[in-house]
Design a protein around this motif. Structure first.
Motif, PDB file in Angstrom:
ATOM      1  N   ARG A  94       0.829  -1.208   0.000  1.00  9.75           N
ATOM      2  CA  ARG A  94       0.000   0.000   0.000  1.00  9.75           C
ATOM      3  C   ARG A  94       0.862   1.254   0.000  1.00  9.75           C
ATOM      4  NH1 ARG A  94      -4.739   0.917   3.976  1.00  9.75           N
ATOM      5  NH2 ARG A  94      -5.127   2.505   2.375  1.00  9.75           N
ATOM      6  N   ILE A  95       1.909   1.260   0.805  1.00 12.18           N
ATOM      7  CA  ILE A  95       2.820   2.409   0.814  1.00 12.18           C
ATOM      8  C   ILE A  95       3.457   2.562  -0.562  1.00 12.18           C
ATOM      9  CG2 ILE A  95       4.994   3.290   1.755  1.00 12.18           C
ATOM     10  CD1 ILE A  95       4.197   2.073   4.424  1.00 12.18           C
ATOM     11  N   GLY A  96       3.901   1.440  -1.125  1.00 13.09           N
ATOM     12  CA  GLY A  96       4.498   1.497  -2.452  1.00 13.09           C
ATOM     13  C   GLY A  96       3.547   2.084  -3.472  1.00 13.09           C
ATOM     14  N   ARG A  97       2.305   1.643  -3.445  1.00  9.49           N
ATOM     15  CA  ARG A  97       1.313   2.101  -4.417  1.00  9.49           C
ATOM     16  C   ARG A  97       0.916   3.561  -4.188  1.00  9.49           C
ATOM     17  NH1 ARG A  97      -1.974  -1.580  -3.347  1.00  9.49           N
ATOM     18  NH2 ARG A  97      -3.349  -0.510  -1.889  1.00  9.49           N
ATOM     19  N   ALA A  98       0.699   3.941  -2.928  1.00  8.88           N
ATOM     20  CA  ALA A  98       0.140   5.262  -2.637  1.00  8.88           C
ATOM     21  C   ALA A  98       1.166   6.373  -2.699  1.00  8.88           C
ATOM     22  CB  ALA A  98      -0.525   5.248  -1.257  1.00  8.88           C
ATOM     23  N   VAL A  99       2.400   6.112  -2.255  1.00 13.82           N
ATOM     24  CA  VAL A  99       3.336   7.233  -2.097  1.00 13.82           C
ATOM     25  C   VAL A  99       4.722   7.013  -2.674  1.00 13.82           C
ATOM     26  CG1 VAL A  99       2.120   8.031  -0.030  1.00 13.82           C
ATOM     27  CG2 VAL A  99       4.110   6.562   0.234  1.00 13.82           C
ATOM     28  N   GLN A 128       7.726  -5.132  -3.727  1.00 10.12           N
ATOM     29  CA  GLN A 128       9.033  -4.489  -3.621  1.00 10.12           C
ATOM     30  C   GLN A 128       9.207  -3.671  -2.340  1.00 10.12           C
ATOM     31  OE1 GLN A 128      10.454  -3.279  -7.979  1.00 10.12           O
ATOM     32  NE2 GLN A 128       8.376  -2.560  -7.596  1.00 10.12           N
ATOM     33  N   THR A 129       8.157  -3.560  -1.533  1.00  5.36           N
ATOM     34  CA  THR A 129       8.206  -2.728  -0.330  1.00  5.36           C
ATOM     35  C   THR A 129       7.735  -3.536   0.866  1.00  5.36           C
ATOM     36  OG1 THR A 129       7.629  -0.821  -1.708  1.00  5.36           O
ATOM     37  CG2 THR A 129       7.529  -0.521   0.675  1.00  5.36           C
ATOM     38  N   VAL A 130       8.437  -3.392   1.978  1.00 10.02           N
ATOM     39  CA  VAL A 130       8.088  -4.112   3.191  1.00 10.02           C
ATOM     40  C   VAL A 130       8.203  -3.166   4.381  1.00 10.02           C
ATOM     41  CG1 VAL A 130      10.435  -4.926   3.687  1.00 10.02           C
ATOM     42  CG2 VAL A 130       8.488  -6.288   4.453  1.00 10.02           C
ATOM     43  N   ILE A 131       7.341  -3.383   5.373  1.00 11.82           N
ATOM     44  CA  ILE A 131       7.429  -2.668   6.647  1.00 11.82           C
ATOM     45  C   ILE A 131       8.217  -3.538   7.607  1.00 11.82           C
ATOM     46  CG2 ILE A 131       6.119  -1.856   8.629  1.00 11.82           C
ATOM     47  CD1 ILE A 131       5.681  -0.051   6.421  1.00 11.82           C
ATOM     48  N   GLY A 132       9.116  -2.933   8.367  1.00  6.83           N
ATOM     49  CA  GLY A 132       9.907  -3.784   9.241  1.00  6.83           C
ATOM     50  C   GLY A 132      10.458  -3.101  10.458  1.00  6.83           C
ATOM     51  N   ASP A 133      11.733  -2.791  10.427  1.00  3.17           N
ATOM     52  CA  ASP A 133      12.443  -2.286  11.591  1.00  3.17           C
ATOM     53  C   ASP A 133      12.428  -0.759  11.602  1.00  3.17           C
ATOM     54  OD1 ASP A 133      13.698  -5.035  12.293  1.00  3.17           O
ATOM     55  OD2 ASP A 133      14.260  -4.745  10.199  1.00  3.17           O
ATOM     56  N   SER A 134      13.298  -0.178  12.380  1.00  4.19           N
ATOM     57  CA  SER A 134      13.487   1.272  12.339  1.00  4.19           C
ATOM     58  C   SER A 134      14.202   1.656  11.047  1.00  4.19           C
ATOM     59  CB  SER A 134      14.320   1.732  13.533  1.00  4.19           C
ATOM     60  OG  SER A 134      15.656   1.250  13.402  1.00  4.19           O
ATOM     61  N   THR A 135      14.159   2.934  10.715  1.00  4.70           N
ATOM     62  CA  THR A 135      14.876   3.409   9.533  1.00  4.70           C
ATOM     63  C   THR A 135      16.358   3.081   9.634  1.00  4.70           C
ATOM     64  OG1 THR A 135      13.314   5.255   9.420  1.00  4.70           O
ATOM     65  CG2 THR A 135      15.299   5.432   8.077  1.00  4.70           C
ATOM     66  N   THR A 136      16.926   3.242  10.815  1.00  8.80           N
ATOM     67  CA  THR A 136      18.353   2.980  11.010  1.00  8.80           C
ATOM     68  C   THR A 136      18.704   1.540  10.664  1.00  8.80           C
ATOM     69  OG1 THR A 136      18.408   4.631  12.772  1.00  8.80           O
ATOM     70  CG2 THR A 136      20.243   3.079  12.674  1.00  8.80           C
ATOM     71  N   VAL A 137      17.914   0.604  11.173  1.00  6.15           N
ATOM     72  CA  VAL A 137      18.205  -0.807  10.929  1.00  6.15           C
ATOM     73  C   VAL A 137      18.022  -1.149   9.454  1.00  6.15           C
ATOM     74  CG1 VAL A 137      17.498  -3.163  11.454  1.00  6.15           C
ATOM     75  CG2 VAL A 137      17.666  -1.481  13.289  1.00  6.15           C
ATOM     76  N   LEU A 138      16.958  -0.652   8.841  1.00  5.05           N
ATOM     77  CA  LEU A 138      16.734  -0.946   7.429  1.00  5.05           C
ATOM     78  C   LEU A 138      17.804  -0.296   6.554  1.00  5.05           C
ATOM     79  CD1 LEU A 138      12.856  -0.696   7.122  1.00  5.05           C
ATOM     80  CD2 LEU A 138      14.271  -2.752   7.190  1.00  5.05           C
ATOM     81  N   LEU A 139      18.236   0.892   6.920  1.00  5.59           N
ATOM     82  CA  LEU A 139      19.317   1.543   6.183  1.00  5.59           C
ATOM     83  C   LEU A 139      20.573   0.682   6.255  1.00  5.59           C
ATOM     84  CD1 LEU A 139      20.168   4.292   4.748  1.00  5.59           C
ATOM     85  CD2 LEU A 139      21.103   4.908   6.986  1.00  5.59           C
ATOM     86  N   TYR A 140      20.871   0.181   7.439  1.00  8.64           N
ATOM     87  CA  TYR A 140      22.043  -0.683   7.582  1.00  8.64           C
ATOM     88  C   TYR A 140      21.896  -1.941   6.733  1.00  8.64           C
ATOM     89  CZ  TYR A 140      25.416  -3.932   9.502  1.00  8.64           C
ATOM     90  OH  TYR A 140      26.429  -4.852   9.626  1.00  8.64           O
TER      91      TYR A 140
END
Length: 420
Positions: free
Chosen positions: A84-89, A96-108
């Motif tokens: 939904r995030i991928g489609r809407a924004v 191709q898009t997943v919700i998961g950890d904090s931004t810091t962890v996903l960036l790492y």
């Protein structure tokens, strides 16, 4: 010079003609002490429906289904909400898009996977980043460089503007493994030319990771159209997911089977419940999950996604531009004569959803404003940052907040001169 009354009249006309004005009633009303909320680009306001959604989940889903909820729905929430995030924004096709950890962890996770990915012959030993990116991005990349024996190549960014395609072209080359930049600069609001920068990096064989924390839900993003490789972003700003709500990660489809993320956990395994002796990554975006998904933290953002999907991100962007233009007009007339300077691009095409006005007294001014129920935030050097959330901020609220900034700055200047 336009009179204050004329500015107020404009604000009220703009609110009457605002196609998003009805969304304001969908948010929890602030208490009477809050005059203007200028920090929606740090933490969005809670939608009323989100309070009901979380309560309903705790009573009907958690309490009644108990652990059965994982099999019935919860295991898939990181992917369904991610899509939904991928489609809407994000301008991203499903898967191709997943919700998961904090931004810091996903960036790492994504940055580490990118620098470790095989890239033909020749050593790629550099990560390109800029000096004015958000501290987390710089700290994480510095740590990855130390872990993997890489070096950082810095682009000197002007805090009042941002990184340009020309600067990226001068920095990347056959030694570049990864380029990490923010689409909207956290300090100035500068909007990077993402498609052009991505193409330059690709021409040099490098991958690009976009930080979308100040973009998602505020400005249109077209990850698929840009040919973007990777992206991360938070959901508690313009998506109103709540304090600490989990971040999202985007990985272009053809890279998903190539990249090996470094934090191996049971939820990212091919068979989650096999509990086998060896880790085998799942196919697709599941491989980028590590531990148990934060289900309750994912719930609230869905109500903002409903609103965005209702009107479309282009309508959100149009109001965002109108709000920031109005704030700049008031800053020019009210704050510039007091010595303040605009520290954001004037060109709306190069500006995201917030405006920064700088003055040496802004740290003290911000503290005064908080006491008076006007809530911006402060960023060095001397920057008062005005974050305007199109779904929940009105033009009259913007007028009232900017008038309070003017009054507080004037008072501080008078006090400093000994005349106050």
């Amino acid at each position: 010079m336009t009179s204050p009354d004329a500015h107020l009249a404009f604000a009220r006309r703009a609110d009457r003609s605002d196609g998003l004005a009805h969304f304001r009633a969908r948010f929890v009303e602030p208490d009477d002490e809050v005059v203007a909320y200028f920090d929606g680009n740090s933490l969005g306001r809670p939608p009323l429906a989100s309070i009901e959604r979380v309560q309903r989940f705790m009573i009907q889903a958690w309490a009644s289904k108990l652990i059965r909820g994982w099999d019935e729905e919860w295991m898939e929430l990181p992917f369904t909400i991610g899509d939904r995030i991928g489609r809407a924004v994000l301008g991203a096709a499903s898967g191709q898009t997943v919700i998961g950890d904090s931004t810091t962890v996903l960036l790492y996770k994504l940055a580490r996977a990118a620098v470790d990915a095989p890239r033909g012959s020749g050593a790629r030993t550099e990560i390109v980043l800029d000096t004015d990116n958000f501290p987390t991005d710089r700290y994480v990349l510095d740590g990855i460089a130390a872990e993997r024996g890489l070096s950082l190549r810095w682009i000197e960014a002007d805090p009042a503007s941002g990184v340009t395609p020309r600067q990226v072209a001068a920095a990347v080359g056959p030694q570049t493994s990864l380029v990490v930049l923010s689409h909207v600069a956290y300090r100035s609001g500068y909007l990077a030319e993402a498609q052009a920068i991505t193409a330059i990096a690709h021409d040099n064989g490098a991958l690009v990771l976009w930080d979308l924390c100040h973009s998602a839900g505020s400005v249109p993003v077209e990850l698929d159209a840009w040919g973007a490789d990777l992206a991360v972003g938070c959901t508690y700003k313009y998506l109103n997911g709540g304090p600490g709500s989990p971040a999202f990660a985007y990985v272009r489809r053809d890279l998903q089977e190539v990249l090996e993320q470094p934090i191996r956990g049971w939820m990212g395994a091919a068979d989650v419940f096999a509990m086998g002796p060896e880790y085998r990554p799942a196919d697709g975006m599941r491989r980028f999950i590590s531990g148990t998904p934060p289900v309750i933290g994912m719930l609230a953002m869905q109500d903002t996604l409903d609103m965005i999907e209702d009107k479309g991100i282009d309508a959100v962007r149009a109001k965002s531009v109108a709000l920031t233009e109005f704030a700049i007009t008031l800053a020019d007339e009210w704050l510039a004569p007091l010595g303040a300077m605009l520290a954001s691009p004037r060109d709306a095409a190069r500006r995201g959803g917030h405006v920064t006005v700088s003055h040496p007294a802004m740290r003290e001014v911000t503290a005064t404003l908080w006491e008076r129920g006007v809530i911006p935030d402060y960023r060095d050097p001397g920057g008062l940052r005005i974050g305007l959330s199109p779904l929940s901020t009105s033009f009259e609220e913007t007028y009232n907040g900017m008038a309070a900034v003017r009054d507080a700055l004037r008072e501080h200047l008078l006090a400093a001169s000994g005349l106050g």
